[in-house]
Motif scaffolding. Sequence first.
Motif, PDB file in Angstrom:
ATOM      1  N   GLU A  98      -2.549  -3.809   0.303  1.00 32.43           N
ATOM      2  CA  GLU A  98      -1.662  -2.741  -0.169  1.00 32.43           C
ATOM      3  C   GLU A  98      -1.888  -1.441   0.612  1.00 32.43           C
ATOM      4  O   GLU A  98      -1.470  -0.362   0.158  1.00 32.43           O
ATOM      5  N   ARG A  99      -2.502  -1.516   1.761  1.00 29.40           N
ATOM      6  CA  ARG A  99      -2.905  -0.312   2.484  1.00 29.40           C
ATOM      7  C   ARG A  99      -1.718   0.588   2.827  1.00 29.40           C
ATOM      8  O   ARG A  99      -1.825   1.827   2.747  1.00 29.40           O
ATOM      9  N   SER A 100      -0.590  -0.003   3.194  1.00 29.02           N
ATOM     10  CA  SER A 100       0.574   0.816   3.558  1.00 29.02           C
ATOM     11  C   SER A 100       1.105   1.556   2.340  1.00 29.02           C
ATOM     12  O   SER A 100       1.379   2.765   2.399  1.00 29.02           O
ATOM     13  N   ASP A 101       1.245   0.840   1.235  1.00 28.60           N
ATOM     14  CA  ASP A 101       1.741   1.474   0.011  1.00 28.60           C
ATOM     15  C   ASP A 101       0.753   2.514  -0.510  1.00 28.60           C
ATOM     16  O   ASP A 101       1.148   3.576  -0.999  1.00 28.60           O
ATOM     17  N   LEU A 102      -0.535   2.222  -0.368  1.00 27.48           N
ATOM     18  CA  LEU A 102      -1.557   3.187  -0.779  1.00 27.48           C
ATOM     19  C   LEU A 102      -1.449   4.479   0.014  1.00 27.48           C
ATOM     20  O   LEU A 102      -1.533   5.587  -0.547  1.00 27.48           O
ATOM     21  N   ALA A 103      -1.258   4.344   1.313  1.00 29.21           N
ATOM     22  CA  ALA A 103      -1.139   5.534   2.163  1.00 29.21           C
ATOM     23  C   ALA A 103       0.085   6.352   1.771  1.00 29.21           C
ATOM     24  O   ALA A 103       0.021   7.591   1.701  1.00 29.21           O
ATOM     25  N   GLN A 104       1.190   5.683   1.504  1.00 30.20           N
ATOM     26  CA  GLN A 104       2.411   6.389   1.113  1.00 30.20           C
ATOM     27  C   GLN A 104       2.228   7.111  -0.218  1.00 30.20           C
ATOM     28  O   GLN A 104       2.615   8.279  -0.372  1.00 30.20           O
ATOM     29  N   LYS A 105       1.633   6.414  -1.198  1.00 36.18           N
ATOM     30  CA  LYS A 105       1.450   7.026  -2.523  1.00 36.18           C
ATOM     31  C   LYS A 105       0.437   8.176  -2.461  1.00 36.18           C
ATOM     32  O   LYS A 105       0.604   9.205  -3.133  1.00 36.18           O
ATOM     33  N   ALA A 106      -0.612   8.023  -1.653  1.00 40.75           N
ATOM     34  CA  ALA A 106      -1.584   9.095  -1.506  1.00 40.75           C
ATOM     35  C   ALA A 106      -0.949  10.308  -0.839  1.00 40.75           C
ATOM     36  O   ALA A 106      -1.202  11.464  -1.226  1.00 40.75           O
ATOM     37  N   SER A 107      -0.102  10.064   0.155  1.00 36.48           N
ATOM     38  CA  SER A 107       0.596  11.161   0.832  1.00 36.48           C
ATOM     39  C   SER A 107       1.544  11.873  -0.122  1.00 36.48           C
ATOM     40  O   SER A 107       1.621  13.109  -0.144  1.00 36.48           O
ATOM     41  N   ALA A 108       2.255  11.087  -0.941  1.00 37.23           N
ATOM     42  CA  ALA A 108       3.187  11.680  -1.911  1.00 37.23           C
ATOM     43  C   ALA A 108       2.439  12.519  -2.931  1.00 37.23           C
ATOM     44  O   ALA A 108       2.897  13.599  -3.326  1.00 37.23           O
ATOM     45  N   LEU A 109       1.266  12.037  -3.366  1.00 32.85           N
ATOM     46  CA  LEU A 109       0.472  12.797  -4.330  1.00 32.85           C
ATOM     47  C   LEU A 109      -0.029  14.097  -3.713  1.00 32.85           C
ATOM     48  O   LEU A 109      -0.054  15.147  -4.378  1.00 32.85           O
ATOM     49  N   ALA A 110      -0.421  14.028  -2.446  1.00 33.46           N
ATOM     50  CA  ALA A 110      -0.917  15.233  -1.777  1.00 33.46           C
ATOM     51  C   ALA A 110       0.189  16.267  -1.592  1.00 33.46           C
ATOM     52  O   ALA A 110      -0.045  17.478  -1.733  1.00 33.46           O
ATOM     53  N   ARG A 111       1.420  15.783  -1.277  1.00 30.28           N
ATOM     54  CA  ARG A 111       2.539  16.705  -1.071  1.00 30.28           C
ATOM     55  C   ARG A 111       3.008  17.328  -2.377  1.00 30.28           C
ATOM     56  O   ARG A 111       3.241  18.525  -2.471  1.00 30.28           O
ATOM     57  N   THR A 112       3.156  16.485  -3.391  1.00 26.97           N
ATOM     58  CA  THR A 112       3.680  16.942  -4.679  1.00 26.97           C
ATOM     59  C   THR A 112       2.815  16.402  -5.808  1.00 26.97           C
ATOM     60  O   THR A 112       3.116  15.343  -6.383  1.00 26.97           O
ATOM     61  N   PRO A 113       1.737  17.096  -6.095  1.00 22.56           N
ATOM     62  CA  PRO A 113       0.869  16.599  -7.177  1.00 22.56           C
ATOM     63  C   PRO A 113       1.618  16.557  -8.515  1.00 22.56           C
ATOM     64  O   PRO A 113       2.273  17.524  -8.896  1.00 22.56           O
ATOM     65  N   SER A 114       1.545  15.413  -9.167  1.00 18.03           N
ATOM     66  CA  SER A 114       2.191  15.243 -10.467  1.00 18.03           C
ATOM     67  C   SER A 114       1.549  14.080 -11.191  1.00 18.03           C
ATOM     68  O   SER A 114       0.858  13.248 -10.586  1.00 18.03           O
ATOM     69  N   ARG A 115       1.802  14.028 -12.470  1.00 17.40           N
ATOM     70  CA  ARG A 115       1.283  12.925 -13.284  1.00 17.40           C
ATOM     71  C   ARG A 115       1.854  11.594 -12.821  1.00 17.40           C
ATOM     72  O   ARG A 115       1.143  10.595 -12.709  1.00 17.40           O
ATOM     73  N   ALA A 116       3.151  11.577 -12.517  1.00 15.85           N
ATOM     74  CA  ALA A 116       3.809  10.349 -12.074  1.00 15.85           C
ATOM     75  C   ALA A 116       3.245   9.874 -10.737  1.00 15.85           C
ATOM     76  O   ALA A 116       3.025   8.673 -10.529  1.00 15.85           O
ATOM     77  N   ALA A 117       3.002  10.808  -9.819  1.00 20.23           N
ATOM     78  CA  ALA A 117       2.464  10.434  -8.509  1.00 20.23           C
ATOM     79  C   ALA A 117       1.041   9.898  -8.626  1.00 20.23           C
ATOM     80  O   ALA A 117       0.643   8.963  -7.916  1.00 20.23           O
ATOM     81  N   LEU A 118       0.258  10.492  -9.535  1.00 22.55           N
ATOM     82  CA  LEU A 118      -1.106  10.021  -9.758  1.00 22.55           C
ATOM     83  C   LEU A 118      -1.107   8.596 -10.303  1.00 22.55           C
ATOM     84  O   LEU A 118      -1.870   7.739  -9.857  1.00 22.55           O
ATOM     85  N   SER A 119      -0.223   8.349 -11.251  1.00 26.71           N
ATOM     86  CA  SER A 119      -0.135   7.009 -11.835  1.00 26.71           C
ATOM     87  C   SER A 119       0.339   5.988 -10.803  1.00 26.71           C
ATOM     88  O   SER A 119      -0.168   4.860 -10.754  1.00 26.71           O
ATOM     89  N   ALA A 120       1.296   6.385  -9.972  1.00 24.65           N
ATOM     90  CA  ALA A 120       1.811   5.471  -8.953  1.00 24.65           C
ATOM     91  C   ALA A 120       0.718   5.074  -7.970  1.00 24.65           C
ATOM     92  O   ALA A 120       0.718   3.955  -7.440  1.00 24.65           O
ATOM     93  N   LEU A 121      -0.232   5.973  -7.722  1.00 27.20           N
ATOM     94  CA  LEU A 121      -1.323   5.662  -6.802  1.00 27.20           C
ATOM     95  C   LEU A 121      -2.361   4.737  -7.433  1.00 27.20           C
ATOM     96  O   LEU A 121      -2.802   3.771  -6.799  1.00 27.20           O
ATOM     97  N   PHE A 122      -2.740   4.993  -8.675  1.00 18.22           N
ATOM     98  CA  PHE A 122      -3.885   4.288  -9.262  1.00 18.22           C
ATOM     99  C   PHE A 122      -3.519   3.067 -10.110  1.00 18.22           C
ATOM    100  O   PHE A 122      -4.379   2.219 -10.339  1.00 18.22           O
ATOM    101  N   ASP A 123      -2.278   2.975 -10.567  1.00 15.48           N
ATOM    102  CA  ASP A 123      -1.914   1.852 -11.431  1.00 15.48           C
ATOM    103  C   ASP A 123      -1.605   0.623 -10.591  1.00 15.48           C
ATOM    104  O   ASP A 123      -0.449   0.227 -10.418  1.00 15.48           O
ATOM    105  N   ARG A 124      -2.646  -0.010 -10.105  1.00 18.84           N
ATOM    106  CA  ARG A 124      -2.506  -1.217  -9.295  1.00 18.84           C
ATOM    107  C   ARG A 124      -3.738  -2.090  -9.542  1.00 18.84           C
ATOM    108  O   ARG A 124      -4.806  -1.611  -9.938  1.00 18.84           O
ATOM    109  N   SER A 125      -3.586  -3.385  -9.301  1.00 18.24           N
ATOM    110  CA  SER A 125      -4.623  -4.351  -9.688  1.00 18.24           C
ATOM    111  C   SER A 125      -5.955  -4.088  -9.000  1.00 18.24           C
ATOM    112  O   SER A 125      -7.021  -4.316  -9.583  1.00 18.24           O
TER     113      SER A 125
END
Length: 571
Positions: free
Chosen positions: A290-317
């Motif tokens: 999931e490295r590509s998706d992780l990088a995208q979600k981490a970048s999105a969280l860094a650009r626009t910190p939000s509860r939804a972005a945090l969940s999108a990054l960490f809610d994975r198996s």
Amino acid sequence: MSDAVRSSKAFADLRDTLFSPLLILALACVSAAILLSFAVTLPIGAFYWDTFIYFDAAQRLSNGQLPSVDFFAPAGPLGYWLFAWLIDVFPSAQPVLLAQWMILIVAAPLFALVLADADRRSRTIALALLLPFLFFVALPINATDFSSYPSIDGFGYYNRQSIHLLYVLTAALIFATRRWVILTVLGGTMTALFLTKITGFAAGGLLCAFAVLAGRVTIREGFLVLAAFLAVLLAMQLANGVPLAYVGDLVTLAAMNEGVLLQRFLQAASLHFGVFASASLLCLALLYAERSDLAQKASALARTPSRAALSALFDRSAFWLAAGLFAGLFFETQNTGSQPFVFLWPIVLLALTGISHLGGRMLVVCLALAAAAALPSVVHTTQKAARALIGQINYVILDLPVLKTLGQVSQRAEIMERSATMLDLYERFPETYQAHVNDKILPSFTFYTDPDFQLTWLRATAEGVTAIEAYEAEHGVRFGTILSLNFTNPFPYLLNRDAPHGVSIGADPSRTVPKPSAEVLSNVARTDLILKAKCPLTISDEELYEIYEPALRDRDRITLSPCWDGLVRRP
């Protein structure tokens, strides 16, 4: 509608009914109740005398005592309450099975909510959650072997019960979607974990904290669950005072069992290296996939910190598995017998449902690692249970009715005979075992794990019961309170008497017997009969005598039998 269509629909409806997870769970609970109604015999294994602790607690409860308030306990009060109630419901039950299955009273209703929720979306997922749970709950088998002989594990109950509750909690956090189901299961399992074993509660708290981070539970919902949990404890405190007394016991136990936490983490990881290493590698493989998706979600969280972005990054198996591994490893740092990491299966199942899109080699790697993480526990438990059940076909049953259901055990004829011989040797040559006590060692390093020792201790206990009854009949007395200066004190239960307030059940001088207060010593001093075991003499028994020695003065010492001396309170 044609007859063929009607027949096909009827068959489909019947199939759906027969394979309903709720029906299977209900049938499993009914089957357990039926088996508990009969005098089943199981092959005795290492540390079987841990089972005696439940009977000691149950007898105290029947006489009005309360856990932690009136006696020091090595674990939470829930198991003692359940066992005390169920031995009246199932008076013939094999005690190991009773102690193993009683957690279903709490876990089954909560798990039924999770299964019903999951079943609305996928029958396969619901069954995949249910069947492993029933498998591990059904079998009193630990991952660590302390005896090479086919047998059951009559110890580690608190740990297995906590694992089963953690399984229900994890399944709810991963697969439940209805908010009321999630919150109900969280509140129920966390309360039960707190009242079972505090390290299980801590492990559950770690999972709940990650669930908040991953967005499965909101902060507001977390506070609602916490408020409900505290409300239950407050109601209990007002009713019987157990919660605060229990917390006091926990503080005392923590002070008595200080150790290097890092060392315990390393020890737990090495003991269960196969499962732990495989699950860790699976976690790394999932992160790589999931490295590509992780990088995208981490970048999105860094650009626009939000509860939804945090969940999108960490809610994975992968992250769920990492959190579960840490929680499980922390839980195992305090355990001797357990079914370690079994509660990770719902997370592994989540991972399996999310890797179908992977390419060939990566898919094979993840599937192999998932199997390596999940199958060893199943294979080991199946093998050990099969050996125990098949082996006892030729086993000899212990015939000592005075032990009540505690004597519903069997073992190989040679071991049964050896236990009788060892009892005779203990009686005829006490100086040999006194020499071991003088040098502060046991006759063997694994002395208490040997089935023949456990059988010998049962024989000695039966001898003690008979000797007490004979002495009372001869002298026209009745000892209303009895204390055995030994790891367990089954005599009040076997003789229907009381035990002194304040003393520890499961009395290990190095871990579970705090320095007695003046009140405890006063209670011990008022005890009618205090028993000192001689079959065999052990260093632990001598240490218990030294702990309570200030309350043992000015007593008449009598010889009840070759295996037991009695310290009788003077009128």
